[in-house]
Design a protein around this motif. Structure first.
Motif, PDB file in Angstrom:
ATOM      1  N   SER A   1      24.030  -8.790 -17.268  1.00 35.54           N
ATOM      2  CA  SER A   1      22.846  -7.989 -17.598  1.00 35.54           C
ATOM      3  C   SER A   1      21.564  -8.705 -17.175  1.00 35.54           C
ATOM      4  CB  SER A   1      22.864  -7.668 -19.097  1.00 35.54           C
ATOM      5  OG  SER A   1      21.919  -6.681 -19.412  1.00 35.54           O
TER       6      SER A   1
ATOM      7  N   HIS B   1      23.390  -3.051 -15.671  1.00 37.53           N
ATOM      8  CA  HIS B   1      22.879  -1.707 -15.928  1.00 37.53           C
ATOM      9  C   HIS B   1      22.023  -1.706 -17.186  1.00 37.53           C
ATOM     10  CE1 HIS B   1      22.920   2.674 -15.395  1.00 37.53           C
ATOM     11  NE2 HIS B   1      22.959   2.750 -16.717  1.00 37.53           N
TER      12      HIS B   1
ATOM     13  N   ALA C   1      16.281   7.783 -18.601  1.00 31.31           N
ATOM     14  CA  ALA C   1      17.318   6.837 -18.210  1.00 31.31           C
ATOM     15  C   ALA C   1      17.302   6.601 -16.705  1.00 31.31           C
ATOM     16  CB  ALA C   1      18.689   7.355 -18.648  1.00 31.31           C
ATOM     17  N   LYS C   2      17.070   7.678 -15.931  1.00 31.51           N
ATOM     18  CA  LYS C   2      17.022   7.535 -14.476  1.00 31.51           C
ATOM     19  C   LYS C   2      15.818   6.706 -14.051  1.00 31.51           C
ATOM     20  CE  LYS C   2      18.980   8.567 -10.575  1.00 31.51           C
ATOM     21  NZ  LYS C   2      20.362   8.094 -10.292  1.00 31.51           N
TER      22      LYS C   2
ATOM     23  N   GLU D   1      16.579   3.093 -14.798  1.00 33.72           N
ATOM     24  CA  GLU D   1      17.575   2.572 -13.855  1.00 33.72           C
ATOM     25  C   GLU D   1      16.944   2.297 -12.493  1.00 33.72           C
ATOM     26  OE1 GLU D   1      21.173   4.518 -11.400  1.00 33.72           O
ATOM     27  OE2 GLU D   1      21.381   4.694 -13.579  1.00 33.72           O
ATOM     28  N   ASN D   2      16.128   3.226 -11.991  1.00 35.93           N
ATOM     29  CA  ASN D   2      15.481   3.032 -10.692  1.00 35.93           C
ATOM     30  C   ASN D   2      14.541   1.828 -10.714  1.00 35.93           C
ATOM     31  OD1 ASN D   2      16.780   5.249  -9.618  1.00 35.93           O
ATOM     32  ND2 ASN D   2      15.095   6.663 -10.057  1.00 35.93           N
TER      33      ASN D   2
ATOM     34  N   ALA E   1      16.707  -1.330 -10.718  1.00 30.60           N
ATOM     35  CA  ALA E   1      17.371  -1.529  -9.428  1.00 30.60           C
ATOM     36  C   ALA E   1      16.390  -2.057  -8.385  1.00 30.60           C
ATOM     37  CB  ALA E   1      17.985  -0.211  -8.959  1.00 30.60           C
TER      38      ALA E   1
ATOM     39  N   VAL F   1      22.949  -3.145 -10.899  1.00 30.17           N
ATOM     40  CA  VAL F   1      22.164  -2.358 -11.849  1.00 30.17           C
ATOM     41  C   VAL F   1      22.706  -0.944 -11.961  1.00 30.17           C
ATOM     42  CG1 VAL F   1      19.893  -1.386 -12.314  1.00 30.17           C
ATOM     43  CG2 VAL F   1      20.095  -3.733 -11.488  1.00 30.17           C
ATOM     44  N   ARG F   2      22.943  -0.295 -10.827  1.00 31.18           N
ATOM     45  CA  ARG F   2      23.320   1.121 -10.846  1.00 31.18           C
ATOM     46  C   ARG F   2      24.786   1.325 -11.237  1.00 31.18           C
ATOM     47  NH1 ARG F   2      19.245   4.086  -8.910  1.00 31.18           N
ATOM     48  NH2 ARG F   2      17.782   3.172  -7.415  1.00 31.18           N
TER      49      ARG F   2
ATOM     50  N   SER G   1      26.890  -1.335 -12.485  1.00 32.91           N
ATOM     51  CA  SER G   1      27.370  -2.439 -13.329  1.00 32.91           C
ATOM     52  C   SER G   1      28.397  -3.292 -12.595  1.00 32.91           C
ATOM     53  CB  SER G   1      27.969  -1.907 -14.636  1.00 32.91           C
ATOM     54  OG  SER G   1      26.976  -1.286 -15.416  1.00 32.91           O
TER      55      SER G   1
END
Length: 455
Positions: free
Chosen positions: A124, A148, A162-163, A166-167, A170, A191-192, A194
């Motif tokens: 992580s 992730h 959440a998107k 995540e972006n 990443a 990240v995307r 895991s």
């Protein structure tokens, strides 16, 4: 010249020759002194600074970020050749991770992140910290990945949020990897998707720089390595450098322990018990003081963890119900409601969707709920028994007691009950010495009947 061809010494000739010799000796001594001084200065200038080593074997939280900051500050003061961070972490808070990454990038001291010992991991948030280092190394039997992002705080994130998160993570991971010439594509996958790697695969995929079985092997391997740091080219000289370990101080160790969700939960339970005992026994002081301190420490722990507000409110409701139980005769209904609320709050306090290290262990939950249920269940049982038990004092305490008629009478007379002489009424004739049973009390007069009629 004399007739024999020998030099004629002037009266001052001897003084001139001696002066020249003294000047020559002084010049030679000065040259030797300069040579020695230059050589010593050169060796001091070439003497490498110390290698500072710090170990982070916990979750990434504000405490570990503050610890790393203090270690970097000391490394800068001592002009360290290299700062080695021995890392073993399951991950942690995004804000703390970014603070640590910024410190690693900012400092002029070269930083090596060494995932060790064998069995350790950089998961992580630990992935991004490793990618940000000037030198990324791993010990045999370690792994890196699974970066992730997860929701922190009360409740989960909707799909849009959440998107976005995540972006952002990443792009941050790819940027850190490419800045150090590492595999930016894999960093984004970590990240995307895991994605995780062993140390061998990480070396093959250019995620890390080298594999080292020990700290000494790491220092030997990086000796002479040239790195770019803040626009400067630095050649590492670590082979003969002294090694200084900086352990966590007492303050950081205590605060780091408080960031454990199990510790946070136990502290909250101690706080609940302390407040309960103080309110049930006003003036005891000690339970209230201990409970207040434990609750405050528990709240501090919750701010560094993925705590659910709903779970916290359910535990708070359990405390309120327990307190009301000692104020209202609910015959255990409030206690049962409090135990149910406590169980649900314990299960919801740290959401199951986050990393395991951010959850309370089942053993701790069952132990604390079991203790709570047993304690308050015992309290309620004793309270119900006391209410159902026949009174032993006061007017009601005489009902059912047996005594003896002090004389012959029908209607009113005297009886001896529980060591006292009472006025009595009896609708049946009694003779002196007959056994009687008290069936009612009218102020200072007892209503009795013959004992054989009570069978």
């Amino acid at each position: 010249m004399s007739p024999f061809g020998t030099a004629t010494r002037s009266p001052g000739g001897c003084a001139v020759s001696s002066g020249r010799r003294r000047c020559f000796l002084r010049s030679l001594s000065l040259l030797l002194l300069l040579a020695v001084t230059w050589g010593a200065g050169g060796s001091l200038a070439d003497d490498p600074g110390p290698v500072i080593v710090a170990t982070i074997a916990s979750s990434i939280n504000p405490v570990t970020a503050d610890f790393l900051s203090s270690v970097i500050e000391r490394a800068e003061k001592e002009t360290a050749t290299l700062l080695v961070v021995e890392l073993d972490t399951p991950g942690g808070l995004d804000t703390a991770m970014r603070q640590m990454v910024q410190e690693i990038i900012r400092t002029p001291v070269p930083v090596a992140v060494y995932v060790s010992p064998s069995g350790a991991r950089a998961a992580s948030a630990g992935v991004l910290i490793t990618l940000a280092a000037d030198i990324a190394a791993m010990a045999p039997g370690t792994n890196i990945g699974a970066a992730h992002p997860v929701g922190m705080g009360g409740g989960g994130m909707d799909n849009t949020m959440a998107k976005k998160v995540e972006n952002d993570a990443a792009a941050y991971a790819r940027s850190l990897a490419e800045k150090k010439g590492r595999n930016g594509e894999w960093a984004e996958m970590a990240v995307r998707e895991s994605a995780s790697l062993t140390e061998t695969d990480a070396k093959k995929k250019n995620v890390i720089d080298l594999i080292a079985p020990s700290l000494s092997a790491l220092l030997t391997a990086v000796d002479g390595r040239v790195i770019e740091k803040n626009g400067k080219t630095i050649t590492l000289r670590t082979k003969d450098a002294s090694v200084t370990r900086i352990p966590m101080g007492l303050r950081h160790r205590v605060l780091s322990a408080l960031a454990d969700p199990n510790i946070a939960y136990i502290l909250m339970m101690i706080g609940i018990y302390g407040i309960f005992f103080e309110l049930s026994n006003p003036g005891a002081v000690f339970p209230g003081v201990v409970g207040g301190i434990a609750l405050i420490l528990g709240f501090y722990s919750l701010q560094t963890l993925s705590a659910s507000y709903a779970g916290f409110l359910l535990i708070a409701l359990a405390l309120i119900l327990f307190i009301l139980e000692i104020k209202i005769a609910s015959h255990g209904a409030l206690t049962i409601g409090g135990i149910i609320s406590l169980v649900l709050g314990s299960l919801m306090l740290f959401r199951s969707s986050v990393d395991p290290y951010l959850r309370i262990s089942w053993g701790v939950i069952l132990a604390m709920v079991g203790i709570s249920a047993a304690f308050f269940g015992t309290v309620v049982t004793l309270a119900v028994r006391s209410q159902l038990r026949k009174p032993e004092t006061g007017p009601e305490g005489l009902i059912g007691e047996t005594g003896e008629a002090m004389g012959d009478f029908t209607g009113k007379g005297k009886v001896f009950v529980v060591g006292e002489l009472w006025d009595a009424e009896c609708p049946f004739p009694l003779r002196k010495g007959d056994k009687v049973t008290v069936v009612q009390r009218k102020e200072m007069t007892l209503v009795v009947k013959p004992q054989e009629m009570s069978r």
